[in-house]
Design a protein around this motif. Structure first.
Motif, PDB file in Angstrom:
ATOM      1  N   ASP A   1       0.821  -1.214   0.000  1.00 47.64           N
ATOM      2  CA  ASP A   1       0.000   0.000   0.000  1.00 47.64           C
ATOM      3  C   ASP A   1       0.855   1.266   0.000  1.00 47.64           C
ATOM      4  OD1 ASP A   1      -2.267  -1.589   0.035  1.00 47.64           O
ATOM      5  OD2 ASP A   1      -2.803  -1.143   2.122  1.00 47.64           O
TER       6      ASP A   1
ATOM      7  N   PRO B   1      -6.365   2.070   6.294  1.00 49.34           N
ATOM      8  CA  PRO B   1      -7.449   1.078   6.305  1.00 49.34           C
ATOM      9  C   PRO B   1      -7.835   0.703   7.738  1.00 49.34           C
ATOM     10  CG  PRO B   1      -5.721   0.441   4.762  1.00 49.34           C
ATOM     11  CD  PRO B   1      -5.198   1.600   5.548  1.00 49.34           C
ATOM     12  N   GLU B   2      -9.116   0.811   8.049  1.00 47.38           N
ATOM     13  CA  GLU B   2      -9.588   0.558   9.413  1.00 47.38           C
ATOM     14  C   GLU B   2      -9.250  -0.849   9.888  1.00 47.38           C
ATOM     15  OE1 GLU B   2     -13.677   1.585  10.175  1.00 47.38           O
ATOM     16  OE2 GLU B   2     -13.494   3.449   9.032  1.00 47.38           O
TER      17      GLU B   2
END
Length: 186
Positions: free
Chosen positions: A13, A131-132
């Motif tokens: 990411d 991202p959670e």
């Protein structure tokens, strides 16, 4: 998902974010006291490669541009640490002068890479948008890092920033690794 997959996801990411950095972006100050984005990138590249060089039989031929080299370096890291994890080997981290069980090192590294993603986003003045699901998994890891020992201090993380338990998970994550969640680009 195992820890090597989580670590790889956090790293993958980061690649497009790092590769999109402009020359001007490299000079932006970060939440890491005294560091610009170029220093943070150099830190990530050199620390990853220092570990990979100890675990892999071949030397790296890396792109001269640290933004492009990042993807090459993290590929080597994922290969090297994945093999160590599979084999049950400890991983030596030169800057700490000690070895860590592969699973422990990858857990901390996973949380660290999310925080470095936050560092870069804050330096660029954009929403970190972590991202959670990853934050939820990284938070207990970051909170478990002791206040003293090799992971804190000059070669490690700054002391945790006090923050209420009711704060958002991302704020608690970055605070656990010594960042002020309120830090803004000057």
């Amino acid at each position: 998902m195992d820890i090597s997959e989580l670590d790889a996801r956090a790293l993958h990411d980061l690649v497009p974010i790092v590769e999109a950095l402009t020359d001007a972006d490299l000079g932006a100050p970060t939440p890491c006291i005294g560091w610009q984005v170029r220093d943070l990138l150099q830190h990530m590249n050199s620390e990853h490669e220092a570990v990979s060089e100890l675990l892999l039989p071949e030397s790296a031929v890396l792109d001269a541009d640290p933004r492009k080299a990042f993807g090459q370096i993290i590929s080597r890291w994922i290969t090297a640490t994945g093999a160590a994890l599979t084999d049950g080997r400890a991983i030596s981290v030169p800057k700490f002068g000690t070895e860590f069980p592969a699973e422990s090192l990858l857990s901390i590294h996973f949380a660290d890479m999310l925080v470095h993603r936050w560092d870069i986003a804050k330096a660029l003045g954009v929403d970190p948008d972590l991202p959670e699901d990853l934050v939820g998994l990284a938070l207990p890891i970051a909170l478990s890092i002791p206040d003293t020992g090799p992971l804190r201090g000059v070669n490690g993380y700054a002391q945790a920033v006090p923050i209420p338990d009711s704060a958002p998970p991302t704020d608690r994550l970055v605070a656990a690794l010594g960042r002020s969640p309120d830090w803004q680009r000057p």
